[in-house]
Design a protein around this motif. Structure first.
Motif, PDB file in Angstrom:
ATOM      1  N   ALA A  67       0.851  -1.072   0.090  1.00 38.37           N
ATOM      2  CA  ALA A  67       0.103   0.172   0.214  1.00 38.37           C
ATOM      3  C   ALA A  67       0.952   1.519  -0.364  1.00 38.37           C
ATOM      4  CB  ALA A  67      -1.223   0.061   0.972  1.00 38.37           C
ATOM      5  N   ASN A  68       1.688   1.405   0.935  1.00 37.53           N
ATOM      6  CA  ASN A  68       2.446   2.579   1.190  1.00 37.53           C
ATOM      7  C   ASN A  68       4.064   3.055  -0.713  1.00 37.53           C
ATOM      8  OD1 ASN A  68       2.409   2.955   3.301  1.00 37.53           O
ATOM      9  ND2 ASN A  68       3.751   2.000   4.215  1.00 37.53           N
ATOM     10  N   PHE A  69       3.967   1.624  -1.291  1.00 35.34           N
ATOM     11  CA  PHE A  69       4.310   1.587  -1.902  1.00 35.34           C
ATOM     12  C   PHE A  69       3.656   1.810  -3.807  1.00 35.34           C
ATOM     13  CE2 PHE A  69       6.897  -0.264  -6.233  1.00 35.34           C
ATOM     14  CZ  PHE A  69       7.837   0.204  -5.381  1.00 35.34           C
ATOM     15  N   ALA A  70       2.321   1.418  -3.561  1.00 35.55           N
ATOM     16  CA  ALA A  70       1.693   1.899  -4.276  1.00 35.55           C
ATOM     17  C   ALA A  70       1.264   3.604  -4.208  1.00 35.55           C
ATOM     18  CB  ALA A  70      -0.060   0.927  -4.488  1.00 35.55           C
ATOM     19  N   ARG A  71       1.642   4.270  -2.929  1.00 34.58           N
ATOM     20  CA  ARG A  71       0.714   5.279  -2.442  1.00 34.58           C
ATOM     21  C   ARG A  71       2.097   6.733  -3.080  1.00 34.58           C
ATOM     22  NH1 ARG A  71       3.465   8.618   1.384  1.00 34.58           N
ATOM     23  NH2 ARG A  71       3.428   6.636   2.445  1.00 34.58           N
ATOM     24  N   LYS A  72       4.021   5.624  -2.855  1.00 35.26           N
ATOM     25  CA  LYS A  72       4.699   6.633  -3.310  1.00 35.26           C
ATOM     26  C   LYS A  72       4.683   6.543  -5.095  1.00 35.26           C
ATOM     27  CE  LYS A  72       8.040   6.941  -1.633  1.00 35.26           C
ATOM     28  NZ  LYS A  72       8.613   8.840  -0.823  1.00 35.26           N
ATOM     29  N   LEU A  73       4.218   5.511  -5.350  1.00 33.35           N
ATOM     30  CA  LEU A  73       4.536   5.383  -7.226  1.00 33.35           C
ATOM     31  C   LEU A  73       2.706   6.083  -7.544  1.00 33.35           C
ATOM     32  CD1 LEU A  73       4.632   1.788  -7.997  1.00 33.35           C
ATOM     33  CD2 LEU A  73       6.185   3.007  -8.607  1.00 33.35           C
ATOM     34  N   ARG A  74       2.179   6.689  -7.090  1.00 31.41           N
ATOM     35  CA  ARG A  74       0.789   8.039  -8.007  1.00 31.41           C
ATOM     36  C   ARG A  74       1.927   8.686  -7.397  1.00 31.41           C
ATOM     37  NH1 ARG A  74      -1.846   4.418  -5.308  1.00 31.41           N
ATOM     38  NH2 ARG A  74      -2.634   5.398  -2.861  1.00 31.41           N
ATOM     39  N   GLN A  75       2.529   9.480  -6.777  1.00 27.70           N
ATOM     40  CA  GLN A  75       3.495  10.160  -6.572  1.00 27.70           C
ATOM     41  C   GLN A  75       4.633  10.817  -6.659  1.00 27.70           C
ATOM     42  OE1 GLN A  75       6.862  11.008  -2.931  1.00 27.70           O
ATOM     43  NE2 GLN A  75       4.450  11.226  -1.768  1.00 27.70           N
ATOM     44  N   ASN A  76       5.212   9.527  -7.234  1.00 28.51           N
ATOM     45  CA  ASN A  76       6.105   9.813  -8.101  1.00 28.51           C
ATOM     46  C   ASN A  76       5.623  10.272  -9.728  1.00 28.51           C
ATOM     47  OD1 ASN A  76       9.100   7.366  -7.600  1.00 28.51           O
ATOM     48  ND2 ASN A  76       7.789   9.287  -6.146  1.00 28.51           N
ATOM     49  N   LEU A  77       4.710   9.483 -10.068  1.00 32.53           N
ATOM     50  CA  LEU A  77       4.437   9.650 -11.257  1.00 32.53           C
ATOM     51  C   LEU A  77       3.649  11.131 -12.222  1.00 32.53           C
ATOM     52  CD1 LEU A  77       1.808   6.360 -12.810  1.00 32.53           C
ATOM     53  CD2 LEU A  77       4.397   6.926 -13.698  1.00 32.53           C
ATOM     54  N   ASP A  78       2.890  12.028 -10.415  1.00 30.96           N
ATOM     55  CA  ASP A  78       2.406  13.235 -10.417  1.00 30.96           C
ATOM     56  C   ASP A  78       3.822  13.799 -10.304  1.00 30.96           C
ATOM     57  OD1 ASP A  78       0.058  12.307  -9.899  1.00 30.96           O
ATOM     58  OD2 ASP A  78      -0.019  12.449  -7.894  1.00 30.96           O
ATOM     59  N   ALA A  79       5.144  13.704  -9.728  1.00 34.41           N
ATOM     60  CA  ALA A  79       6.093  14.557  -9.558  1.00 34.41           C
ATOM     61  C   ALA A  79       6.834  14.157 -11.180  1.00 34.41           C
ATOM     62  CB  ALA A  79       7.228  13.863  -8.851  1.00 34.41           C
ATOM     63  N   LEU A  80       6.908  13.450 -12.344  1.00 35.82           N
ATOM     64  CA  LEU A  80       6.976  12.970 -13.008  1.00 35.82           C
ATOM     65  C   LEU A  80       6.457  13.970 -14.674  1.00 35.82           C
ATOM     66  CD1 LEU A  80       8.756  12.239 -15.482  1.00 35.82           C
ATOM     67  CD2 LEU A  80       7.749   9.851 -15.562  1.00 35.82           C
ATOM     68  N   LYS A  81       4.965  13.880 -13.894  1.00 31.94           N
ATOM     69  CA  LYS A  81       4.300  14.614 -15.279  1.00 31.94           C
ATOM     70  C   LYS A  81       4.326  16.068 -14.930  1.00 31.94           C
ATOM     71  CE  LYS A  81      -0.016  13.891 -15.460  1.00 31.94           C
ATOM     72  NZ  LYS A  81      -1.556  13.548 -15.584  1.00 31.94           N
TER      73      LYS A  81
END
Length: 494
Positions: free
Chosen positions: A16-30
């Protein structure tokens, strides 16, 4: 893969924590990709070459830990299996003489690593699949004793939920059912890293996807698996099957495996490929860093995006986007389809042909893609891997109409396009002429690593039997490869 791997078991909370961080990473990348000037800069080229370690009998030798320790070279690294190593070449500007620089570094690296292997009567060679591999060379005992490999292997096995089935056709089909992923270590490749600005990413990536089948057909060097004649580039089906972590339901739904050619032409840019990787593939190693990517971005600092890079490191598309936070942050395209070997000169001829074609077609790629559905490009890729120089591909004819055409004829026709592309990259004309000349000779003589190996096996087997012929084949291959003569000039084994 960025984050240190320190365990093999993960909880629901970890995921669950990793999924949250992945979404955060995608937002930052965009957000990062939308910033004017991000990733701008001259094109550069880097490479990684994977190597087999062989003993005095030309068998796979599980000696990578000792050889690595003796070299003390930070550019040399371990691989999944104990009989493999990888050398990371120094990135160079695309303009000038990039391929000569990398070729010289490969030759120097091979000499120094072989010097380190000599005390154990071993040597290293670049070859897509070692012909003398045996089934007994694989299994848990073959895996390099590092936690990252153990964690990855355990995660893939859990994800699949059953043993890995290996079924590869060809003149002498291979059928295996194995418990683990160590058969992946039968594959060694030359991975090319090509830095491109974000605004040029979509066109560059699509151009690379389009030409990969033609380049691969010209470059095949893996026609033998466990001593049997299979595909001309057997790495392609073997890698796909050896790490296929999909369970039965996922396979039935035709969800993409972790090794695949792609799911369609890129429409806008790199973000969609990273997003697809997150949404289509379950994370295998849910280990989080302490960095908050969005907070770092708000502080006008380049985020590492460690979770995204870790996740992406557990996927192996044949052409892969790479985000690198170094040097102000940038994007690369990693070309993963090319085999290691036969010689350093051959590997750089393959790289020059691939990048020259991609740059030569990039500015007109929108004119090409409407006439070549992505499914056709994917089919071309697997046809090229199976049949090599004799492959029949669907490719536009002189009138722009898709037609069944021989891969060798297509490659010859595209040599001037590659020359033009290399000139656009700033590669010196003499450099371009040299490496495309190696490719031209290969096409004229219809000789690449795969055809040379198969021809020599036929000659030797008639006199010595299969097992002895394979050993003699590898011995002669090693001498020619380390002498850095292009394969089209290699003599027959007497």
């Amino acid at each position: 893969m960025g984050i240190a791997i320190d365990r093999t078991d993960f909880s629901a909370r970890d995921h669950a924590n990793f999924a949250r961080k992945l979404r955060q990473n995608l937002d930052a990348l965009k957000s990062l990709l939308a910033q004017p000037g991000f990733g701008a800069g001259p094109s550069s080229i880097g490479a990684e070459v994977e190597l087999f370690i062989i003993d005095a009998r030309t068998r796979a030798a599980p000696l990578n830990l000792g050889i690595l320790a003796r070299t003390g070279d930070p550019r040399l690294s371990l691989e999944l299996n104990r009989f493999n190593l990888e050398y990371n070449l120094t990135p160079v500007p695309a303009a000038g003489r990039p391929f000569s620089c990398i070729e010289a570094e490969i030759s120097d690296a091979l000499a120094r690593v072989n010097e380190a292997a000599a005390p154990e009567r071993a040597r290293v060679i670049p070859i897509g699949i070692l012909p003398t591999l045996r089934a007994r060379d694989f299994g848990p005992h073959a895996m390099t004793p590092q936690l990252r490999y153990q964690a990855l292997a355990a995660a893939l096995a859990r994800s699949r939920g059953e043993r890995f089935a290996i079924r590869i056709g060809g003149p002498e089909p291979v059928r295996l059912v194995v418990e683990d992923v160590t058969l992946e270590g039968a594959n060694t490749s030359l991975q090319i890293h090509y830095r491109v600005p974000p605004r040029e990413f979509a066109h560059s990536f699509n151009a690379i996807q389009l030409v990969t089948p033609v380049v691969l057909a010209s470059a095949c060097n893996s026609p033998l698996l466990l001593g049997r004649r299979t595909w001309q580039e057997t790495r392609v089906p073997l890698f796909k099957l050896a790490v296929d972590g999909r369970d039965r339901d996922s396979r039935a739904l035709h969800l993409p495996p972790r090794v695949h050619f792609g799911t369609g032409w890129v429409r806008e840019g790199a973000y969609e490929l990273f997003a697809a990787a997150v949404h289509l593939h379950e994370p295998l190693l849910p280990i989080c860093s302490r960095q908050n990517a969005l907070s770092r971005l708000r502080a006008q600092r380049i985020p590492a995006l460690e979770e995204l890079r870790l996740h992406h490191g557990t996927l192996w598309p044949w052409n892969r986007p790479v985000y690198d936070p170094a040097h102000g942050g940038h994007l690369r395209i990693e070309l993963r389809a090319l085999p290691a070997g036969p010689s350093a000169a051959d590997m750089m001829a393959n790289a020059a042909f691939a990048l020259g074609l991609a740059r030569g077609l990039r500015d007109r790629i929108d004119d090409w893609l409407p006439g070549i559905p992505f499914a056709i490009a994917e089919s071309n890729f697997y046809r090229a891997a199976e049949h090599g120089l004799d492959a029949t591909l669907l490719w536009p004819d002189a009138h722009g109409t898709l037609a069944r055409r021989n891969a060798t004829d297509i490659a010859r026709e595209l040599l001037p396009v590659a020359a033009r592309g290399l000139r656009l990259l700033g590669v010196h004309d003499a450099e371009s002429a040299h490496y495309l000349g190696i490719m031209r000779t290969r096409l004229e003589r219809r000789t690449n690593g795969a055809t040379w190996q198969l021809a020599q096996l036929a000659r030797l087997e008639a006199r010595h039997g299969r097992s002895r012929a394979l050993s003699l084949l590898v011995g002669h291959y090693a001498r020619h490869a380390l002498g850095n003569t292009p394969v089209a000039e290699w003599p027959d084994i007497e």
